[in-house]
Design an enzyme around this catalytic site. Structure first.
Site, PDB file in Angstrom:
ATOM      1  N   GLN A  57      40.307  66.421  12.425  1.00  0.00           N
ATOM      2  CA  GLN A  57      41.648  66.635  11.895  1.00  0.00           C
ATOM      3  C   GLN A  57      42.043  68.107  11.865  1.00  0.00           C
ATOM      4  O   GLN A  57      43.191  68.442  11.583  1.00  0.00           O
ATOM      5  CB  GLN A  57      41.744  66.064  10.480  1.00  0.00           C
ATOM      6  CG  GLN A  57      41.599  64.558  10.408  1.00  0.00           C
ATOM      7  CD  GLN A  57      42.802  63.845  10.976  1.00  0.00           C
ATOM      8  OE1 GLN A  57      43.918  64.055  10.539  1.00  0.00           O
ATOM      9  NE2 GLN A  57      42.575  63.006  11.982  1.00  0.00           N
ATOM     10  N   GLY A  58      41.084  68.989  12.138  1.00  0.00           N
ATOM     11  CA  GLY A  58      41.400  70.412  12.161  1.00  0.00           C
ATOM     12  C   GLY A  58      41.821  70.934  10.797  1.00  0.00           C
ATOM     13  O   GLY A  58      41.329  70.500   9.755  1.00  0.00           O
ATOM     14  N   CYS A  59      42.769  71.865  10.794  1.00  0.00           N
ATOM     15  CA  CYS A  59      43.172  72.531   9.556  1.00  0.00           C
ATOM     16  C   CYS A  59      43.970  71.626   8.620  1.00  0.00           C
ATOM     17  O   CYS A  59      44.231  71.996   7.472  1.00  0.00           O
ATOM     18  CB  CYS A  59      43.988  73.778   9.892  1.00  0.00           C
ATOM     19  SG  CYS A  59      43.030  75.054  10.754  1.00  0.00           S
ATOM     20  N   THR A  60      44.372  70.464   9.076  1.00  0.00           N
ATOM     21  CA  THR A  60      45.122  69.547   8.213  1.00  0.00           C
ATOM     22  C   THR A  60      44.207  68.621   7.414  1.00  0.00           C
ATOM     23  O   THR A  60      44.687  67.809   6.627  1.00  0.00           O
ATOM     24  CB  THR A  60      46.073  68.670   9.055  1.00  0.00           C
ATOM     25  OG1 THR A  60      45.300  67.782   9.897  1.00  0.00           O
ATOM     26  CG2 THR A  60      46.971  69.521   9.931  1.00  0.00           C
ATOM     27  N   ALA A  61      42.897  68.739   7.621  1.00  0.00           N
ATOM     28  CA  ALA A  61      41.962  67.766   7.052  1.00  0.00           C
ATOM     29  C   ALA A  61      42.040  67.676   5.536  1.00  0.00           C
ATOM     30  O   ALA A  61      42.072  66.578   4.964  1.00  0.00           O
ATOM     31  CB  ALA A  61      40.536  68.099   7.485  1.00  0.00           C
TER      32      ALA A  61
END
Length: 227
Positions: free
Chosen positions: A164-168
Site C-alpha cells: 500500500q506504500g505511504c497510504t498504508a
C-alpha cells in the site's frame, strides 16, 4: 452494493463508535547514527571507490534531519547474502523475501505485545486483526504468522493489505474503524510493519538508490486500534 435506510444507519452510528485504546511501537535491533551511516553504507557495499557518490550521499544525509536509522539487516546479513548488492533486482528478490517473511511478523509482534500490555486485557479478547506491510508479500501471510506469535484465537478475523506504500497507515486505520463500528463488541488489532531491506542495494546499481539511502527512513511502527 448494500445499504441501510438512513434512519437505521443513524441508529447504528449513535450506538457504536470506534476508539483507539492503545498504541505500541518497535524498532529493529540494529541502529546506526546518521553521522556514521554514509561511511558504513559505502564500506559494507564495497563502494568506497565511488568518491563522488559518497560525497553526494553525505551531503544528503547531513541535510535530511534524520538522527538515527534502525535496520533489521546488518553487515553480517550482507556478507551472507551478497546478491542483495546486485544491480539485478530479480535475483535478490527471493533472498529478501525469505528474510522478510519472518522478520516483519516478529517486529509487528514486538509492538503489538506492547500495545496489548497497555490495553490491559488478554490477547484472546482480540476479535479482528488488520495487518499492512510493503516489506514482502507472502502467502500464508504476515497476518497469519503474527496471529500465531501473539497466540490469537483461531476465530480471529484476519485482513492483510500488501504493497500500500505511504497510504498504508491511514488505510488500515480506516479498515479497522469500519470493522469496529459495524461489529458489536469488536476488538481490532492493527499492525503496520516496514523494513528497509526491500530497498537496500549498492550505490549506482539502480536509478534513485542514493536518494533512497540518503533520505528514506522507515519507522517500523505498529499501531493498535480497537473499539
Amino acid at each position: 452494493m448494500v445499504s441501510h435506510p438512513a434512519n437505521v444507519a443513524d441508529k447504528i452510528q449513535q450506538r457504536q463508535r470506534a476508539s483507539l485504546l492503545a498504541i505500541g511501537t518497535a524498532n529493529p535491533a540494529n541502529c546506526i547514527r546518521q553521522d556514521d551511516y554514509t561511511d558504513w553504507y559505502f564500506r559494507v557495499t564495497k563502494s568506497d571507490h565511488l568518491h563522488d557518490l559518497k560525497t553526494k550521499m553525505r551531503r544528503m544525509c547531513d541535510r535530511s534531519g534524520i538522527k538515527k536509522r534502525y535496520f533489521h539487516h546488518s553487515e553480517r546479513t550482507i556478507l551472507d547474502h551478497p546478491v542483495l548488492l546486485s544491480g539485478q533486482q530479480l535475483p535478490s528478490l527471493d533472498a529478501r523475501q525469505d528474510i522478510l517473511a519472518t522478520a516483519v511478523p516478529e517486529l509487528a509482534a514486538a509492538a503489538a505485545k506492547d500495545a496489548i500490555a497497555e490495553w490491559g486485557r488478554p490477547a484472546s479478547d482480540i476479535t479482528h486483526l488488520v495487518v499492512s506491510t510493503y516489506s514482502g508479500a507472502h502467502m500464508p501471510g504476515a497476518d497469519l504468522h503474527l496471529a500465531s506469535l501473539l497466540g490469537l484465537g483461531p476465530s480471529v478475523c484476519r485482513t492483510v493489505l500488501y504493497l500500500q506504500g505511504c497510504t498504508a497507515g491511514s488505510s488500515v486505520l480506516r479498515v479497522a474503524k469500519d470493522i469496529a463500528e459495524n461489529n458489536p463488541g469488536a476488538r481490532v488489532l492493527v499492525a503496520c510493519a516496514e523494513l528497509t531491506l526491500v530497498f537496500f542495494r549498492a550505490p549506482g546499481s539502480f536509478p534513485g538508490t542514493i536518494a533512497m539511502q540518503g533520505h528514506v527512513r522507515r519507522r517500523s511502527e505498529r499501531r493498535r486500534g480497537r473499539r
